[in-house]
Design a protein around this motif. Structure first.
Motif, PDB file in Angstrom:
ATOM      1  N   THR A 179      33.675 -10.690 -18.023  1.00 52.12           N
ATOM      2  CA  THR A 179      33.979 -11.842 -17.173  1.00 52.12           C
ATOM      3  C   THR A 179      33.118 -11.726 -15.923  1.00 52.12           C
ATOM      4  OG1 THR A 179      36.248 -11.945 -18.007  1.00 52.12           O
ATOM      5  CG2 THR A 179      35.797 -13.065 -15.926  1.00 52.12           C
ATOM      6  N   LYS A 213      34.336  -7.620 -23.903  1.00 51.54           N
ATOM      7  CA  LYS A 213      34.422  -8.919 -23.227  1.00 51.54           C
ATOM      8  C   LYS A 213      34.081  -8.762 -21.745  1.00 51.54           C
ATOM      9  CE  LYS A 213      37.465 -12.733 -22.052  1.00 51.54           C
ATOM     10  NZ  LYS A 213      38.845 -13.225 -21.956  1.00 51.54           N
ATOM     11  N   SER A 263      37.234  -3.661 -24.982  1.00 50.07           N
ATOM     12  CA  SER A 263      37.463  -3.497 -23.539  1.00 50.07           C
ATOM     13  C   SER A 263      37.206  -4.819 -22.817  1.00 50.07           C
ATOM     14  CB  SER A 263      36.518  -2.448 -22.951  1.00 50.07           C
ATOM     15  OG  SER A 263      36.654  -1.218 -23.595  1.00 50.07           O
ATOM     16  N   GLU A 264      37.763  -4.913 -21.623  1.00 50.50           N
ATOM     17  CA  GLU A 264      37.537  -6.088 -20.775  1.00 50.50           C
ATOM     18  C   GLU A 264      36.977  -5.616 -19.433  1.00 50.50           C
ATOM     19  OE1 GLU A 264      40.587  -9.419 -21.381  1.00 50.50           O
ATOM     20  OE2 GLU A 264      41.746  -7.592 -21.733  1.00 50.50           O
ATOM     21  N   ASN A 282      30.201 -12.990 -25.818  1.00 42.95           N
ATOM     22  CA  ASN A 282      31.184 -12.081 -25.214  1.00 42.95           C
ATOM     23  C   ASN A 282      31.209 -12.181 -23.687  1.00 42.95           C
ATOM     24  OD1 ASN A 282      28.588 -10.911 -25.085  1.00 42.95           O
ATOM     25  ND2 ASN A 282      29.410  -8.829 -25.005  1.00 42.95           N
ATOM     26  N   PHE A 295      41.678  -5.869 -15.902  1.00 37.00           N
ATOM     27  CA  PHE A 295      40.500  -5.412 -16.624  1.00 37.00           C
ATOM     28  C   PHE A 295      40.475  -3.885 -16.693  1.00 37.00           C
ATOM     29  CE2 PHE A 295      39.903  -9.474 -14.707  1.00 37.00           C
ATOM     30  CZ  PHE A 295      39.258 -10.225 -15.677  1.00 37.00           C
ATOM     31  N   ASP A 296      39.727  -3.371 -17.679  1.00 36.93           N
ATOM     32  CA  ASP A 296      39.590  -1.920 -17.810  1.00 36.93           C
ATOM     33  C   ASP A 296      38.725  -1.350 -16.688  1.00 36.93           C
ATOM     34  OD1 ASP A 296      40.830  -1.235 -20.598  1.00 36.93           O
ATOM     35  OD2 ASP A 296      39.666  -3.046 -20.914  1.00 36.93           O
TER      36      ASP A 296
END
Length: 211
Positions: free
Chosen positions: A93, A91, A67-68, A116, A131-132
């Protein structure tokens, strides 16, 4: 209040994760003396007010491998860094418009050996990609936050729960959330027994799509 507070609620952590959580206090105390990103009172209660609070999101949503996740207005790295420790195969951000805060985040990420996490010193509107889930801790009222993050959420969901925003907020949110018919709130005092969580919530707002 030390890392044992985290271990009390999250009993399946491996040794590396436990070591990383235990290191947080030293790293933040060290960097906070150079660049103040956490108040003095809060640094003394780091695990309660920042780390465990951040992990309230993990009580509501488990992120699938690959997942992001975007953490908007991460400040000193919350909720992103505790969640990145908790979900090493996801991951993260982390974004903040204040450079000195991202400097501390970068140093903590390096000190923990987190691979990560990606950081950006910028406004969320300038971040590329989708993103998720988008996570955050009360950086703005929900309507403002929704506006900032417009177009940043992937259309296709990889989780049972639809992609969207997971927002840590406190107090009476009735007025702020009126108009959001699909919003859900989760009281953190149902997951954590400490008084600090009495009025704290995770707000989940699924992404809307026109189609």
């Amino acid at each position: 209040m030390k890392a044992e507070l985290i271990f009390k609620y999250f009993t399946t952590l491996n040794e590396e994760q436990k070591e990383q959580f235990a290191k947080l206090e030293t790293l933040y105390q060290d960097w906070n003396q150079k660049i103040n990103v956490v108040s003095r009172k809060d640094i003394d209660e780091l695990y309660l007010r920042h780390v465990l609070h951040s992990l309230g999101i993990a009580q509501v949503q488990l992120f699938n491998e690959g997942s992001e996740i975007l953490d908007v207005g991460t400040g000193g790295g919350f909720p992103g860094i505790p969640l990145a420790i908790m979900f090493p195969n996801v991951k993260f951000t982390l974004v903040d418009a204040i450079g000195k805060k991202i400097k501390v985040v970068n140093e903590v990420v390096e000190g923990l050996g987190l691979e990560n996490v990606e950081t950006h010193h910028s406004r969320v509107e300038e971040i590329p990609g989708q993103f998720d889930f988008i996570v955050s801790r009360a950086v703005a009222a929900m309507p403002t936050f929704v506006h900032w993050t417009k177009g940043k959420i992937k259309k296709d969901s990889a989780h049972q729960r639809k992609n969207g925003i997971l927002y840590l907020k406190g107090g009476d949110l009735t007025e702020e959330l009126q108009g959001y018919e699909t919003v859900q709130t989760f009281d953190l005092n149902e997951y954590f027994e400490e008084d600090f969580f009495e009025t704290k919530k995770v707000v989940y707002l699924p992404q809307k799509y026109k189609g």
